[in-house]
Design a protein around this motif. Structure first.
Motif, PDB file in Angstrom:
ATOM      1  N   LEU A   1       0.828  -1.214   0.000  1.00 40.38           N
ATOM      2  CA  LEU A   1       0.000   0.000   0.000  1.00 40.38           C
ATOM      3  C   LEU A   1       0.855   1.254   0.000  1.00 40.38           C
ATOM      4  N   ALA A   2       2.054   1.156   0.546  1.00 40.09           N
ATOM      5  CA  ALA A   2       2.906   2.340   0.643  1.00 40.09           C
ATOM      6  C   ALA A   2       3.862   2.468  -0.534  1.00 40.09           C
ATOM      7  N   MET A   3       3.929   1.417  -1.351  1.00 40.08           N
ATOM      8  CA  MET A   3       4.910   1.424  -2.446  1.00 40.08           C
ATOM      9  C   MET A   3       4.344   2.051  -3.716  1.00 40.08           C
ATOM     10  N   GLY A   4       5.264   2.554  -4.527  1.00 35.87           N
ATOM     11  CA  GLY A   4       4.920   2.981  -5.884  1.00 35.87           C
ATOM     12  C   GLY A   4       3.767   3.970  -5.910  1.00 35.87           C
ATOM     13  N   GLY A   5       2.942   3.856  -6.921  1.00 36.36           N
ATOM     14  CA  GLY A   5       1.864   4.822  -7.105  1.00 36.36           C
ATOM     15  C   GLY A   5       0.523   4.336  -6.585  1.00 36.36           C
ATOM     16  N   PHE A   6       0.551   3.309  -5.751  1.00 32.06           N
ATOM     17  CA  PHE A   6      -0.718   2.714  -5.323  1.00 32.06           C
ATOM     18  C   PHE A   6      -1.620   3.738  -4.637  1.00 32.06           C
TER      19      PHE A   6
ATOM     20  N   ASN B   1       4.144  -9.565 -13.109  1.00 35.88           N
ATOM     21  CA  ASN B   1       4.539  -9.287 -14.482  1.00 35.88           C
ATOM     22  C   ASN B   1       5.846  -8.503 -14.499  1.00 35.88           C
ATOM     23  N   PRO B   2       6.938  -9.175 -14.834  1.00 33.94           N
ATOM     24  CA  PRO B   2       8.247  -8.515 -14.758  1.00 33.94           C
ATOM     25  C   PRO B   2       8.383  -7.353 -15.751  1.00 33.94           C
ATOM     26  N   ALA B   3       7.536  -7.322 -16.779  1.00 28.23           N
ATOM     27  CA  ALA B   3       7.654  -6.241 -17.763  1.00 28.23           C
ATOM     28  C   ALA B   3       7.151  -4.918 -17.206  1.00 28.23           C
ATOM     29  N   TYR B   4       6.276  -4.996 -16.218  1.00 32.38           N
ATOM     30  CA  TYR B   4       5.714  -3.760 -15.669  1.00 32.38           C
ATOM     31  C   TYR B   4       6.012  -3.657 -14.186  1.00 32.38           C
ATOM     32  N   PRO B   5       6.989  -2.864 -13.825  1.00 30.99           N
ATOM     33  CA  PRO B   5       7.311  -2.762 -12.403  1.00 30.99           C
ATOM     34  C   PRO B   5       6.177  -2.129 -11.606  1.00 30.99           C
ATOM     35  N   GLU B   6       5.308  -1.371 -12.242  1.00 30.35           N
ATOM     36  CA  GLU B   6       4.193  -0.795 -11.506  1.00 30.35           C
ATOM     37  C   GLU B   6       2.888  -1.118 -12.220  1.00 30.35           C
ATOM     38  N   GLY B   7       1.946  -1.628 -11.464  1.00 30.98           N
ATOM     39  CA  GLY B   7       0.711  -2.089 -12.085  1.00 30.98           C
ATOM     40  C   GLY B   7      -0.475  -1.167 -11.894  1.00 30.98           C
ATOM     41  N   VAL B   8      -0.322  -0.108 -11.100  1.00 30.59           N
ATOM     42  CA  VAL B   8      -1.488   0.706 -10.759  1.00 30.59           C
ATOM     43  C   VAL B   8      -2.075   1.367 -11.990  1.00 30.59           C
ATOM     44  N   MET B   9      -1.191   1.970 -12.812  1.00 33.11           N
ATOM     45  CA  MET B   9      -1.650   2.661 -14.011  1.00 33.11           C
ATOM     46  C   MET B   9      -2.455   1.721 -14.907  1.00 33.11           C
ATOM     47  N   LEU B  10      -1.877   0.538 -15.151  1.00 30.65           N
ATOM     48  CA  LEU B  10      -2.552  -0.383 -16.053  1.00 30.65           C
ATOM     49  C   LEU B  10      -3.832  -0.924 -15.428  1.00 30.65           C
TER      50      LEU B  10
END
Lengths: 449, 386
Positions: B298-303, B342-351
């Motif tokens: 919850l605290a990581m990336g753009g979540f 998914n190793p291709a996308y380090p961040e999944g929130v946007m998608l």
């Protein structure tokens, strides 16, 4: 039958200007007017012309599709003028009253032999029939139908609305007689929707199904009550009557005399004296509001309540179906950066303003839109104000796209404009919701005939 | 005030039909209604209206983004000086100023390029300029890496406004969140500028690693940042996304004012926690990311930023109240799922949000069908509705 139906959704708009519970006789009006556009679902054909002498009960116009359905003069006098609008649409029939209250001669009513057929016949003849409204669509009932039930909402939760208990208690026997008459017209029940915290004389009504409601506006709307008691599906037909009209009908059958007197609440922050006036249907504002406002101020005159009423001129008249008149300030002013201002003295259902911190404060409302019309952006907004199992925005979108089947599915049979008035009041995008609902209803009527 | 009003009234006829500058009437109107709430009164329907309008709503959302923006400015400076090892020598204002000078141009470019398109479309359509872009124009800079070239901001913003919004009919009609469309456009068009270790720190010193917590987690390396760092936000990342606390203040504003849907925020958190727990339970040594404690996600990336400011966009979210629960839950669920697996996308929130934007109408469709079925059922039975 003592179960209370509690409604949580809705809002009592905290507006200044309620009428004091004080009944005053006002002078007999010099002129009254009947406005054919008030009568929904009929195509008016004139029966009188300018200069004609009329009595109480003289037909003014009839329905093109059912000539027996007439609207009559509430006073005796002469036709002063007939006002038409675009495409010669009939707007107003103005009658100069002679103050004599002469009645059109009618056969006496034999109360012991009142059958359904006779009641309908007499109501049509005497011009009382248009007080009976049909659901779906909120139009004048067809006398050839037999409704599943008849509903009477015995309290009005609209802003500044009159206390119906106060009005009806002036003549409760007339009201009970009206209920008895209505009972003959339906194969089902007469249902009374009663404010559980202000039951009053309605609780004494015999031989009816009583339903107690608790909650903010629109809990008093008869459509909301029907939805919670016995909802209208496709093919269902119920009738509704306003309690004051029940009283007028009852009085006629009780005393055998046609009498269009009614009690009207004078409300709104611009009315100097706010009280209940004993007067007559179609009364002129000249008489009703005599010196009761400041003529130098820019005032909106509303026949009815601020949510659903009709805009009128200061020389206007009370609508046939209205039981109050509201005077509020016009709002034709610019407000510097209004959208960013704190606006402590204005009310909002949104907590982006501060009125939610002062739940007991009342506000003066004007007619400013406070913004421009936009597309639907916010969601979940209308749902807060419609205590029905209906998805309001989806119904509105079905109406916009003229999708008849979807309109049926989403509940067009259960609603009329007034049920959506609060949504329109609170709409961020300033969408004309009631107008849309009316378009939907008109489309359905066209489609079904 | 009166002078401004007088001036506006004097020039108004020039912009009205037949006036010399009629072709600029939408522009005039936008500025006039910005300065003065119009004097329009209700002509049909209800005579009284709530004072809320779209300008108020949108400016409240912008207000909610201000903490994240200000913190982002500070953090851009902080990360820069940290990478150069000179952070101890800088005072607060020097750090903030460096960041502000990096971030403000991005904000300005975003607004200018986006509003230009908005004004042109409004003018062509003869509509009024809608307030929707005021929010998108602020969201776009906040989801950009601090080192993004300004021309990319301009191109992606214009792309997002035209293809993300205007082709559908403008604010209220779009399917995809415009700000995310801009970011997705950049992500796929210029991947080297939107991922990797280079872009998250403005003018980074070469020797400094500067990997984001997500990148470290994905690579299976030990975290150099504590969860506390992530909550406060002094970590590398997109401008506005790093501080959970600053975003939390924004979330509070949105929730108290009722502008942001609490249903979506809550259900997205629940969705994220659910998949986090499932991943924890099935963690294997080959993918150490799966073992990251579920709550840390919850605290990581753009979540946090995504679920507070993007998922709650009322236009692109599910419109029904029931639908919002499903929509939010799945956003949280997919965001973490994509992030971890998914190793291709380090961040999944946007998608995840874009994906659910597309599915929101489908969710609503089923909610509406359920309503119809229920309605038909109770209309047939004499039983009253509950």
């Amino acid at each position: 039958m003592s179960k209370v139906i509690k409604l949580r959704k809705g809002l009592n708009i905290p507006i200044v200007g309620e009428a004091q519970k004080e009944l005053k006789e006002i002078p007999h009006p010099n002129t009254v007017a009947i406005s054919p556009p008030d009568f929904k679902g009929i195509t008016p054909k004139l029966s009188v012309k300018q200069g004609d002498r009329v009595l109480i009960g003289t037909p003014l116009f009839y329905d093109k599709n059912n000539p027996k359905l007439v609207v009559v003069s509430p006073v005796s006098g002469t036709i002063e003028s007939i006002n038409r609008g675009e495409q010669r649409k009939l707007l107003e029939i103005i009658i100069k009253s002679d103050g004599k209250n002469e009645l059109l001669e009618q056969e006496p009513i034999n109360r012991s032999s009142l059958t359904k057929e006779i009641i309908i016949e007499r109501m049509l003849q005497s011009g009382l029939w248009p007080m009976i409204i049909q659901r779906p669509f909120g139009i004048i009932a067809n006398p050839n139908d037999t409704p599943r039930d008849i509903f009477v909402s015995c309290f009005d939760t609209s802003p500044l609305a009159p206390d119906l208990n106060f009005i009806i208690s002036q003549d409760k026997l007339g009201f009970f007689s009206g209920i008895e008459i209505l009972r003959q017209l339906t194969s089902g029940n007469v249902h009374l929707g009663i404010d559980t915290n202000n039951r009053g004389i309605f609780d004494e009504a015999p031989n009816v199904a009583k339903h107690y409601f608790e909650g903010p506006h629109p809990a008093g709307n008869v459509g909301i009550q029907i939805h919670h008691v016995s909802p209208i599906g496709k093919g269902d037909l119920v009738w509704t009557v306003h309690p004051e009209d029940v009283l007028t009908i009852g009085r006629y059958f009780l005393h055998g005399r046609l009498n269009f007197s009614k009690i009207v609440a004078i409300t709104g922050s611009e009315a100097k004296n706010r009280f209940y006036a004993k007067t007559i249907a179609g009364v002129s504002f000249e008489t009703l509001l005599d010196k009761n406002f400041d003529p130098n101020r820019n005032i909106r005159f509303i026949s009815g309540n601020p949510l659903t009423g009709t805009r009128a001129l200061r020389t206007g008249y009370l609508g046939f179906y209205h039981h109050q008149v509201t005077l509020i300030p016009e709002g034709d002013y610019y407000e510097f950066m209004g959208w960013a201002a704190p606006r402590f003295n204005k009310f909002s259902t949104s907590r982006t303003y501060f009125s939610w911190l002062f739940p007991n404060k009342k506000y003066v409302f004007d007619t400013n839109l406070h913004g421009d019309e936009r597309a639907f952006v916010m969601t979940g907004e209308y749902e807060r104000f419609l205590p029905m199992d209906i998805l309001p925005v989806f119904l509105l979108k079905a109406i916009i796209t003229k999708d008849i089947e979807q309109m049926e599915n989403l509940g067009i049979y259960e609603v009329i404009e007034e049920d959506f008035a609060l949504c329109e009041f609170a709409c961020t995008s300033k969408i004309k919701v009631q107008k849309l609902i009316k378009e939907g209803i008109d489309l359905m009527i066209k489609e079904l005939t | 005030m009166k002078k401004i009003r007088k001036f506006l009234d004097t020039i108004k006829p020039q912009f009205q039909k037949g006036g010399k500058f009629h072709w600029l009437h939408s522009t005039y109107d936008a500025f006039e209604t910005f300065l003065f709430t119009p004097n329009t009164t209700s002509q049909t329907g209800t005579h009284i209206h709530d004072v809320i309008d779209l300008k108020r709503t949108m400016s409240t959302v912008i207000l909610a983004m201000i903490p994240a923006l200000l913190f982002g400015m500070y953090n851009v400076g902080y990360q820069h000086y940290l990478s150069h090892g000179t952070i101890a020598e800088q005072d607060f204002w020097a750090i903030f100023l460096f960041g502000a000078l990096k971030v403000l141009p991005i904000v300005i470019v975003s607004y200018v390029s986006g509003l230009t398109i908005e004004f042109i479309f409004a003018q062509i359509r003869g509509h009024q300029v809608n307030e929707g872009f005021l929010v998108s124009g602020m969201l776009i800079p906040l989801v950009m890496p601090p080192d993004v070239p300004l021309w990319m901001v301009a191109v992606s913003t214009m792309f997002a406004v035209i293809f993300g919004k205007e082709v559908f009919g403008g604010t209220g009609m779009n399917i995809l969140n415009p700000a995310l469309t801009a970011r997705a456009f950049l992500f796929f068009a210029y991947p080297s500028h939107m991922s990797g270790d280079l872009v998250w720190i403005a003018e980074k010193a070469d020797a400094y690693s500067g990997a984001t917590p997500l990148a470290l987690a994905a690579a299976g390396q030990p975290q150099t940042h504590s969860v506390m760092d992530m909550a406060i936000g002094l970590i590398p990342g997109s401008i506005g996304e790093t501080s959970v606390i600053a975003i939390g203040i924004g979330a509070l504003i949105l929730l108290v004012t009722g502008i942001g849907s609490w249903r979506i925020m809550l259900s997205a958190i629940l969705g994220g926690l659910t998949i986090g727990i499932l991943l924890n339970l099935s963690a294997t040594p080959t993918n150490p990311f799966m073992a990251v404690p579920f709550w840390q996600h919850l605290a990581m990336g753009g979540f946090a930023f995504g679920i507070v400011f993007m998922a709650t966009d009322p236009v692109t979210a599910a419109h029904t109240q029931t639908g919002k629960w499903i929509y939010g839950f799945l956003i949280g669920f997919f965001a973490i799922l994509i992030r971890v697996l998914n190793p291709a996308y380090p961040e999944g929130v946007m998608l995840a949000i874009l994906f659910m934007n597309i599915f929101a109408p489908l969710i609503d469709y089923y909610v509406v069908q359920a309503n119809i079925k229920r309605r038909i059922k109770y209309a047939k039975s004499p039983e009253p509705v509950k």
